[in-house]
Write a protein that holds these residues in place. Structure first.
Motif, PDB file in Angstrom:
ATOM      1  N   ARG A  87       6.997  13.937  -4.576  1.00 35.68           N
ATOM      2  CA  ARG A  87       5.807  13.434  -3.884  1.00 35.68           C
ATOM      3  C   ARG A  87       5.701  11.970  -4.277  1.00 35.68           C
ATOM      4  O   ARG A  87       5.622  11.627  -5.455  1.00 35.68           O
ATOM      5  N   ILE A  88       5.704  11.103  -3.267  1.00 36.57           N
ATOM      6  CA  ILE A  88       5.787   9.663  -3.501  1.00 36.57           C
ATOM      7  C   ILE A  88       4.543   8.985  -2.944  1.00 36.57           C
ATOM      8  O   ILE A  88       4.198   9.146  -1.778  1.00 36.57           O
ATOM      9  N   GLN A  89       3.876   8.223  -3.812  1.00 34.31           N
ATOM     10  CA  GLN A  89       2.705   7.433  -3.411  1.00 34.31           C
ATOM     11  C   GLN A  89       3.184   6.004  -3.212  1.00 34.31           C
ATOM     12  O   GLN A  89       3.800   5.412  -4.103  1.00 34.31           O
ATOM     13  N   VAL A  90       2.918   5.452  -2.013  1.00 33.00           N
ATOM     14  CA  VAL A  90       3.455   4.135  -1.670  1.00 33.00           C
ATOM     15  C   VAL A  90       2.410   3.246  -1.017  1.00 33.00           C
ATOM     16  O   VAL A  90       1.364   3.706  -0.564  1.00 33.00           O
ATOM     17  N   ARG A  91       2.709   1.977  -0.976  1.00 30.75           N
ATOM     18  CA  ARG A  91       1.979   0.974  -0.189  1.00 30.75           C
ATOM     19  C   ARG A  91       2.932   0.563   0.912  1.00 30.75           C
ATOM     20  O   ARG A  91       4.026   0.058   0.653  1.00 30.75           O
ATOM     21  N   VAL A  92       2.549   0.801   2.168  1.00 29.20           N
ATOM     22  CA  VAL A  92       3.445   0.627   3.317  1.00 29.20           C
ATOM     23  C   VAL A  92       3.129  -0.670   4.051  1.00 29.20           C
ATOM     24  O   VAL A  92       1.976  -0.967   4.335  1.00 29.20           O
ATOM     25  N   GLU A  93       4.175  -1.424   4.360  1.00 27.99           N
ATOM     26  CA  GLU A  93       4.086  -2.607   5.217  1.00 27.99           C
ATOM     27  C   GLU A  93       5.066  -2.397   6.357  1.00 27.99           C
ATOM     28  O   GLU A  93       6.270  -2.447   6.157  1.00 27.99           O
ATOM     29  N   ARG A  94       4.512  -2.134   7.536  1.00 26.75           N
ATOM     30  CA  ARG A  94       5.362  -1.875   8.695  1.00 26.75           C
ATOM     31  C   ARG A  94       5.805  -3.170   9.351  1.00 26.75           C
ATOM     32  O   ARG A  94       5.145  -4.200   9.239  1.00 26.75           O
ATOM     33  N   ASP A  95       6.910  -3.096  10.068  1.00 26.20           N
ATOM     34  CA  ASP A  95       7.458  -4.270  10.756  1.00 26.20           C
ATOM     35  C   ASP A  95       6.694  -4.625  12.024  1.00 26.20           C
ATOM     36  O   ASP A  95       6.892  -5.697  12.580  1.00 26.20           O
TER      37      ASP A  95
END
Length: 145
Positions: A87-95
Motif C-alpha cells: 500500500r503506497i501513499q503518494v503525492r501525484v503530479e499529472r502531466d
C-alpha cells in the motif's frame, strides 16, 4: 503386487507433513474448520488479480501519465505469485496540468523493485482516468527518471 492401502497411507502421511509445514490444520476436522480461511485467501487473490489486470491496462496506454513521490509505504500482507502487495501513499503530479494531490493505492511489487518503493522515491505512474486515486507504477518510465 503392491498394496494400495500402503500407497494411500504414504500419500496421506505426505499430505499431513505438507499441511503442518504450512502451519495449517492437518486433522480432518481442522481442515473442515479451515475452509473459510482458504475461501478468504482465494477471494483476496481474485481481487488482487483483477486489480492488477486493470493496472496492466493503465500502463499499456489507458492511463494518464504522471509522477508520484512516495510519502509512505507498508505491506498489506497479501501476495500474488510470491510478490508482496504494498500500500503506497503518494503525492501525484499529472502531466495534464491537474493540481497535485495525495492518493493511496495498492500495487503488487516484484521483489526486484521493492527497494525502489521507499519514502522520498519518485515513481512514474499511469493514473486511471475514471478514478484519479487509483494508479499503476510504470517501471519502464521509472527507470528513466
Amino acid at each position: 503386487m503392491p498394496n494400495p492401502f500402503q500407497d494411500w497411507a504414504r500419500m496421506y502421511g505426505a499430505n499431513q507433513r505438507y499441511l503442518q509445514a504450512q502451519c495449517r490444520p492437518s486433522s480432518f476436522f481442522g481442515q473442515i474448520g479451515d475452509i473459510p480461511n482458504r475461501i478468504h485467501e482465494a477471494a483476496d487473490a481474485s481481487e488482487i488479480g483483477m486489480r492488477m489486470m486493470r493496472h496492466s491496462q493503465l500502463t499499456n496506454g489507458a492511463g494518464a501519465p504522471g509522477v508520484a513521490t512516495v510519502e509512505g509505504v507498508w505491506q498489506v500482507g497479501s501476495y500474488l505469485n510470491l510478490s508482496p502487495v504494498l500500500r503506497i501513499q503518494v503525492r501525484v503530479e499529472r502531466d495534464d496540468a491537474t493540481p497535485p494531490y495525495g492518493a493511496v493505492f495498492d500495487e503488487v511489487v516484484a521483489g526486484l523493485h521493492t527497494g525502489r518503493v521507499r519514502p522520498g522515491a519518485t515513481l512514474a505512474v499511469c493514473v486511471d482516468p475514471q478514478n484519479p486515486y487509483d494508479m499503476a507504477i510504470d517501471w519502464i518510465r521509472t527507470g528513466r527518471l
